[in-house]
Design a protein around this motif. Structure first.
Motif, PDB file in Angstrom:
ATOM      1  N   GLY A 179       0.993  -1.267   0.134  1.00  0.00           N
ATOM      2  CA  GLY A 179      -0.001  -0.144  -0.087  1.00  0.00           C
ATOM      3  C   GLY A 179       0.838   1.275  -0.090  1.00  0.00           C
ATOM      4  O   GLY A 179       0.734   2.465  -0.688  1.00  0.00           O
ATOM      5  N   LEU A 180       2.159   1.279   0.685  1.00  0.00           N
ATOM      6  CA  LEU A 180       2.820   2.522   0.828  1.00  0.00           C
ATOM      7  C   LEU A 180       3.451   2.617  -0.574  1.00  0.00           C
ATOM      8  O   LEU A 180       3.610   3.729  -1.061  1.00  0.00           O
ATOM      9  N   GLU A 181       3.898   1.587  -1.380  1.00  0.00           N
ATOM     10  CA  GLU A 181       4.606   1.567  -2.366  1.00  0.00           C
ATOM     11  C   GLU A 181       3.473   2.173  -3.464  1.00  0.00           C
ATOM     12  O   GLU A 181       3.743   2.903  -4.578  1.00  0.00           O
ATOM     13  N   ALA A 182       2.120   1.817  -3.424  1.00  0.00           N
ATOM     14  CA  ALA A 182       1.145   2.294  -4.407  1.00  0.00           C
ATOM     15  C   ALA A 182       0.869   3.765  -4.012  1.00  0.00           C
ATOM     16  O   ALA A 182       0.904   4.630  -5.016  1.00  0.00           O
ATOM     17  N   TRP A 183       1.260   4.246  -3.036  1.00  0.00           N
ATOM     18  CA  TRP A 183       0.787   5.319  -2.554  1.00  0.00           C
ATOM     19  C   TRP A 183       1.652   6.535  -2.846  1.00  0.00           C
ATOM     20  O   TRP A 183       1.706   7.527  -3.513  1.00  0.00           O
ATOM     21  N   GLU A 186       7.066   4.445  -7.442  1.00  0.00           N
ATOM     22  CA  GLU A 186       8.373   3.606  -7.363  1.00  0.00           C
ATOM     23  C   GLU A 186       9.579   4.880  -7.301  1.00  0.00           C
ATOM     24  O   GLU A 186       9.733   5.937  -7.769  1.00  0.00           O
ATOM     25  N   GLU A 187      10.710   4.262  -6.641  1.00  0.00           N
ATOM     26  CA  GLU A 187      12.032   4.913  -6.710  1.00  0.00           C
ATOM     27  C   GLU A 187      13.127   4.132  -6.875  1.00  0.00           C
ATOM     28  O   GLU A 187      13.094   2.731  -6.679  1.00  0.00           O
ATOM     29  N   HIS A 188      14.061   4.414  -7.445  1.00  0.00           N
ATOM     30  CA  HIS A 188      15.360   3.523  -7.599  1.00  0.00           C
ATOM     31  C   HIS A 188      16.629   3.816  -6.801  1.00  0.00           C
ATOM     32  O   HIS A 188      17.352   2.981  -6.921  1.00  0.00           O
ATOM     33  N   ALA A 189      16.617   4.744  -6.064  1.00  0.00           N
ATOM     34  CA  ALA A 189      17.876   4.760  -5.206  1.00  0.00           C
ATOM     35  C   ALA A 189      18.069   4.044  -4.090  1.00  0.00           C
ATOM     36  O   ALA A 189      16.911   3.432  -3.694  1.00  0.00           O
ATOM     37  N   ARG A 190      19.310   3.375  -3.851  1.00  0.00           N
ATOM     38  CA  ARG A 190      19.471   2.489  -2.794  1.00  0.00           C
ATOM     39  C   ARG A 190      19.713   3.311  -1.584  1.00  0.00           C
ATOM     40  O   ARG A 190      20.383   4.173  -1.472  1.00  0.00           O
ATOM     41  N   PRO A 191      19.236   2.713  -0.338  1.00  0.00           N
ATOM     42  CA  PRO A 191      19.268   3.147   0.851  1.00  0.00           C
ATOM     43  C   PRO A 191      20.675   2.875   1.304  1.00  0.00           C
ATOM     44  O   PRO A 191      21.258   1.856   1.095  1.00  0.00           O
ATOM     45  N   PRO A 192      21.103   3.636   2.317  1.00  0.00           N
ATOM     46  CA  PRO A 192      22.551   3.190   3.052  1.00  0.00           C
ATOM     47  C   PRO A 192      22.332   1.890   3.746  1.00  0.00           C
ATOM     48  O   PRO A 192      21.122   1.470   4.577  1.00  0.00           O
ATOM     49  N   VAL A 193      23.258   1.108   3.691  1.00  0.00           N
ATOM     50  CA  VAL A 193      23.205  -0.339   3.949  1.00  0.00           C
ATOM     51  C   VAL A 193      22.948  -0.366   5.539  1.00  0.00           C
ATOM     52  O   VAL A 193      22.138  -1.017   5.941  1.00  0.00           O
ATOM     53  N   GLY A 194      23.506   0.341   6.408  1.00  0.00           N
ATOM     54  CA  GLY A 194      23.649   0.094   7.561  1.00  0.00           C
ATOM     55  C   GLY A 194      22.285   0.384   8.297  1.00  0.00           C
ATOM     56  O   GLY A 194      21.766  -0.335   9.113  1.00  0.00           O
ATOM     57  N   TRP A 195      21.778   1.592   7.874  1.00  0.00           N
ATOM     58  CA  TRP A 195      20.416   1.881   8.563  1.00  0.00           C
ATOM     59  C   TRP A 195      19.389   0.981   7.936  1.00  0.00           C
ATOM     60  O   TRP A 195      18.355   0.679   9.027  1.00  0.00           O
ATOM     61  N   SER A 196      19.401   0.676   6.865  1.00  0.00           N
ATOM     62  CA  SER A 196      18.385  -0.140   6.245  1.00  0.00           C
ATOM     63  C   SER A 196      18.370  -1.686   6.967  1.00  0.00           C
ATOM     64  O   SER A 196      17.205  -2.225   7.211  1.00  0.00           O
ATOM     65  N   THR A 332       6.968  -1.917  10.252  1.00  0.00           N
ATOM     66  CA  THR A 332       7.263  -2.094   8.841  1.00  0.00           C
ATOM     67  C   THR A 332       7.263  -0.474   8.069  1.00  0.00           C
ATOM     68  O   THR A 332       8.057  -0.541   7.181  1.00  0.00           O
ATOM     69  N   ILE A 333       6.336   0.130   8.564  1.00  0.00           N
ATOM     70  CA  ILE A 333       6.562   1.675   8.214  1.00  0.00           C
ATOM     71  C   ILE A 333       7.694   2.075   8.357  1.00  0.00           C
ATOM     72  O   ILE A 333       8.289   2.830   7.362  1.00  0.00           O
ATOM     73  N   ASN A 334       8.512   2.061   9.404  1.00  0.00           N
ATOM     74  CA  ASN A 334       9.720   2.511   9.747  1.00  0.00           C
ATOM     75  C   ASN A 334      10.692   1.899   8.813  1.00  0.00           C
ATOM     76  O   ASN A 334      11.417   2.762   8.157  1.00  0.00           O
ATOM     77  N   LEU A 335      10.813   0.772   8.325  1.00  0.00           N
ATOM     78  CA  LEU A 335      11.653   0.117   7.665  1.00  0.00           C
ATOM     79  C   LEU A 335      11.313   0.742   6.157  1.00  0.00           C
ATOM     80  O   LEU A 335      12.395   1.284   5.341  1.00  0.00           O
ATOM     81  N   TRP A 336      10.145   0.936   5.474  1.00  0.00           N
ATOM     82  CA  TRP A 336       9.708   1.534   4.496  1.00  0.00           C
ATOM     83  C   TRP A 336      10.323   2.911   4.171  1.00  0.00           C
ATOM     84  O   TRP A 336      10.978   3.397   3.204  1.00  0.00           O
ATOM     85  N   LEU A 337      10.062   3.668   5.410  1.00  0.00           N
ATOM     86  CA  LEU A 337      10.650   5.241   5.461  1.00  0.00           C
ATOM     87  C   LEU A 337      12.053   5.201   5.299  1.00  0.00           C
ATOM     88  O   LEU A 337      12.577   6.013   4.707  1.00  0.00           O
ATOM     89  N   VAL A 338      12.820   4.226   6.053  1.00  0.00           N
ATOM     90  CA  VAL A 338      14.337   4.076   5.866  1.00  0.00           C
ATOM     91  C   VAL A 338      14.774   3.924   4.577  1.00  0.00           C
ATOM     92  O   VAL A 338      15.595   4.655   3.987  1.00  0.00           O
ATOM     93  N   ARG A 339      13.982   2.868   3.946  1.00  0.00           N
ATOM     94  CA  ARG A 339      14.458   2.847   2.663  1.00  0.00           C
ATOM     95  C   ARG A 339      14.216   3.719   1.606  1.00  0.00           C
ATOM     96  O   ARG A 339      14.884   3.899   0.490  1.00  0.00           O
ATOM     97  N   ARG A 340      13.248   4.463   1.691  1.00  0.00           N
ATOM     98  CA  ARG A 340      12.773   5.694   0.929  1.00  0.00           C
ATOM     99  C   ARG A 340      13.230   6.874   1.083  1.00  0.00           C
ATOM    100  O   ARG A 340      13.513   7.631   0.169  1.00  0.00           O
ATOM    101  N   SER A 341      13.315   7.342   2.386  1.00  0.00           N
ATOM    102  CA  SER A 341      13.880   8.645   2.642  1.00  0.00           C
ATOM    103  C   SER A 341      15.345   8.784   2.718  1.00  0.00           C
ATOM    104  O   SER A 341      15.854   9.953   2.452  1.00  0.00           O
ATOM    105  N   LEU A 342      15.978   7.863   3.124  1.00  0.00           N
ATOM    106  CA  LEU A 342      17.313   7.986   3.756  1.00  0.00           C
ATOM    107  C   LEU A 342      18.092   8.084   2.171  1.00  0.00           C
ATOM    108  O   LEU A 342      19.464   9.172   2.099  1.00  0.00           O
ATOM    109  N   PRO A 343      17.963   7.475   1.177  1.00  0.00           N
ATOM    110  CA  PRO A 343      18.816   7.695   0.184  1.00  0.00           C
ATOM    111  C   PRO A 343      18.797   9.423  -0.414  1.00  0.00           C
ATOM    112  O   PRO A 343      19.891   9.909  -0.760  1.00  0.00           O
TER     113      PRO A 343
END
Length: 355
Positions: A179-183, A186-196, A332-343
């Motif tokens: 649902g978050l992905e649909a909202w 799509e993004e292609h940037a890779r998140p920093p490995v450590g935080w993700s 779950t939302i926190n991980l999604w935010l990390v992967r989307r916002s940190l890049p």
């Protein structure tokens, strides 16, 4: 006619997925109440279609009650149960199964409609199809769980209950993430490995803790050793190791001990994660998200202690199970935010660490 945005964004699909997730959350709570009221074995048959209709007359009720009388739970636990008492537990199990059917319809019908109208982003079609398949599998797992208590046991096998709960929570997580992905699109940037990686480990640990909670529920381990922080005055009461590997799944002392230890580890890990995120001043709400994670972990742990020392009354037990699903949603939302916002955050320039 444009079906969805160029980056694969569809708010309509997102709302549908979030609504289904809300129903799954309700299903988890109703399932908890069904377990706590001892209602799960009241319906001794699995009829995916015809089972949607409850008994319609006195003869139907007498037939359903007679079938319940043939299983060990009635003979050893409820030999004095009346028809009225049976109706009470029947309605909880029926509501649980009926809600499962409703979820299936709410997910499947819009899925095929959106698919026909080409409104589901292409990258999400496969994910939604997998979620649909998992929903069907959940029905089979539910009957597999119930069948374990119909012949030789007076309740369902703890490992099957944990499997049933675990699959429900996997579907819940998948609905939220998709649902978050649909909202957002799509993004292609890779998140920093450590935080993700840290956020992913935290999510995995919460999921494992939910499974351990399922074992506690299945073994009815919350009704014993109701003192805290010790267990009947000991760190770990005597464990009956005669069952071999099944001891880790069935022994009341051991499964409760494992659930407690995992909770302490989660509190430490979640708190360290939140403090580190705050010290790094992560932007776009990530620091706040990490603090929310730590807060709900502490609240759920406190609720668990209160539930235990009161020997799991119905309302507290249901609230604790709802809290587990809420914590899982938050991480779950926190991980999604990390992967989307940190890049975007790290690509904007180096961060200054706060010491």
């Amino acid at each position: 006619m444009k079906r969805f945005s160029a980056n694969g964004q569809s708010r309509a699909v997102a709302i549908w997925l979030f609504a289904t997730a809300a129903l799954v959350f309700a299903m988890v709570v109703v399932g908890g109440v069904t377990r706590l009221t001892g209602s799960g074995l009241s319906i001794t048959e699995w009829k995916p279609i015809m089972g949607a209709l409850p008994p319609m007359n006195g003869a139907d009720w007498a037939d359903a009650f007679q079938k319940y009388k043939t299983i060990p739970q009635y003979e050893h636990i409820n030999p004095d149960m009346t028809l009225d008492g049976f109706k009470t537990i029947f309605w909880w199990e029926w509501a649980h199964r009926f809600l499962g059917r409703i979820i299936g319809v709410v997910f499947a019908v819009p899925f095929f409609v959106f698919l026909a109208l080409r409104k589901i982003p292409k990258r999400l079609i496969g994910r939604c199809a997998v979620l649909l398949a998992l929903g069907g599998l959940q029905g089979l797992i539910g009957w597999w769980m119930v069948s374990s208590g119909l012949s030789e046991r007076v309740d369902v096998a703890p490992e099957r209950l944990a499997t049933h709960l675990g699959l429900a929570l996997l579907i819940f997580m998948g609905l939220i993430w998709t649902g978050l992905e649909a909202w957002r699109g799509e993004e292609h940037a890779r998140p920093p490995v450590g935080w993700s990686r840290g956020a992913a480990v935290l999510l995995g640990a919460v999921f494992v803790q939910c499974l351990l909670g399922g074992l506690v529920a299945g073994a009815k381990a919350g009704f014993v050793y109701t003192d805290w922080p010790l267990m009947n005055g000991s760190v770990l009461p005597p464990v009956e190791w005669g069952a071999g590997a099944l001891t880790f799944l069935h022994d009341q002392a051991l499964v409760q001990f494992n659930h407690r230890i995992a909770a302490y580890a989660l509190l430490i890990g979640g708190t360290v994660y939140a403090v580190q995120a705050w010290r790094w001043r992560l932007a776009e709400g990530l620091g706040v998200s990490a603090m929310v994670v730590a807060t709900v972990l502490w609240m759920q742990a406190a609720l668990g202690v209160v539930t235990l020392i009161h020997a799991v009354p119905l309302w507290l037990g249901a609230l604790h199970q709802a809290g587990a699903a809420l914590v899982l949603a938050v991480v779950t939302i926190n991980l999604w935010l990390v992967r989307r916002s940190l890049p975007r955050l790290f690509m904007s320039g180096p961060r200054t660490r706060v010491l």
